[in-house]
Design an enzyme around this catalytic site. Sequence first.
Site, PDB file in Angstrom:
ATOM      1  N   GLY A  29      17.189 -33.689  -2.061  1.00  0.00           N
ATOM      2  CA  GLY A  29      15.649 -34.305  -1.507  1.00  0.00           C
ATOM      3  C   GLY A  29      16.100 -34.741  -0.093  1.00  0.00           C
ATOM      4  O   GLY A  29      17.074 -34.110   0.595  1.00  0.00           O
ATOM      5  N   ASN A  30      15.102 -35.120   0.800  1.00  0.00           N
ATOM      6  CA  ASN A  30      15.300 -35.418   2.088  1.00  0.00           C
ATOM      7  C   ASN A  30      15.023 -37.040   2.457  1.00  0.00           C
ATOM      8  O   ASN A  30      14.463 -37.663   1.482  1.00  0.00           O
ATOM      9  CB  ASN A  30      14.771 -34.538   3.073  1.00  0.00           C
ATOM     10  CG  ASN A  30      13.279 -34.451   2.666  1.00  0.00           C
ATOM     11  OD1 ASN A  30      12.631 -35.626   3.118  1.00  0.00           O
ATOM     12  ND2 ASN A  30      12.523 -33.601   2.513  1.00  0.00           N
ATOM     13  N   ARG A  31      15.029 -37.359   3.556  1.00  0.00           N
ATOM     14  CA  ARG A  31      14.917 -38.817   4.087  1.00  0.00           C
ATOM     15  C   ARG A  31      13.555 -39.403   4.475  1.00  0.00           C
ATOM     16  O   ARG A  31      13.469 -40.390   4.739  1.00  0.00           O
ATOM     17  CB  ARG A  31      16.033 -38.992   5.095  1.00  0.00           C
ATOM     18  CG  ARG A  31      17.517 -38.938   4.556  1.00  0.00           C
ATOM     19  CD  ARG A  31      18.456 -39.063   5.787  1.00  0.00           C
ATOM     20  NE  ARG A  31      18.268 -40.437   6.459  1.00  0.00           N
ATOM     21  CZ  ARG A  31      18.812 -40.444   7.721  1.00  0.00           C
ATOM     22  NH1 ARG A  31      19.611 -39.629   8.442  1.00  0.00           N
ATOM     23  NH2 ARG A  31      18.777 -41.843   8.053  1.00  0.00           N
ATOM     24  N   ALA A  96       7.393 -33.629   4.605  1.00  0.00           N
ATOM     25  CA  ALA A  96       8.763 -33.023   4.699  1.00  0.00           C
ATOM     26  C   ALA A  96       9.105 -32.197   3.653  1.00  0.00           C
ATOM     27  O   ALA A  96       9.846 -32.876   2.738  1.00  0.00           O
ATOM     28  CB  ALA A  96       9.871 -34.183   5.036  1.00  0.00           C
TER      29      ALA A  96
END
Length: 222
Positions: A29-31, A96
């Site tokens: 995943g990402n932030r 994102a």
Amino acid sequence: LAERLLTGTRVLLTAGPTRELLDPVRYLGNRSSGRMGYALASALGHLGAQVVLVSGPTALPVPKVAESIQVETALEMRAAVMEQVASCDLFVATAAVADYRPAEPAARKIKKDAEELTLRLVRNPDILAEVAALTPPPFTVGFAAETDEVERHALAKRTAKGLDMIAANRVGGERGGFERDENALTVFWDGGRRDLPMMPKTRLARELAALIAERYLERHVA
Ligand code: C5P
């Protein structure tokens, strides 16, 4: 005076991160917190737009929008967007989206037997570029999070993806960007730009929504 500039306009907006499954219990995943996207969805709604929100997993309460579709992976996000986009006038991509996903997600939990584990990743589709390439495309707004040469990269991205507008922000610095409550943006369109200075994301979203409405109406209303 709160002008309902976008009454009758249907907006499709992506927000949040995507999760790319490695096995049934793990993901890449990402932030992204989803804060900017959710704030923008609300702000566009306050301008009278009928907002369809397609969101990856976030910890945020769902904003008051016409329709909210929760997804997990980039492929799910793309499917939801493609199903909704034909009936929308404006597409805003704040999500994102993970650029890559595991090539072969494991059907069962991966056990920690090996000292090393190599993952093979494959490219995810670029949802925004696909939407911008539709005939006819909706009015498209993208985001560009850059660590350096923000303007050059944003302008190149707007051209490469064929977007009407792009909102660029500098990430990785002391202030603004992912997981923060405030942000600053520079917005570019064909023949113009506007700097929106560092401010809380909710206020920034209202200013950006007004700017999007202005550009969209100039294009679409005689
Ligand atoms: O190319 P880059 O990921 O920097 O582009 C960012 C913009 O493109 C954002 O508006 C993002 O929501 C959108 N995007 C997308 N699908 C992807 C990657 C990015 O819609 N797979």
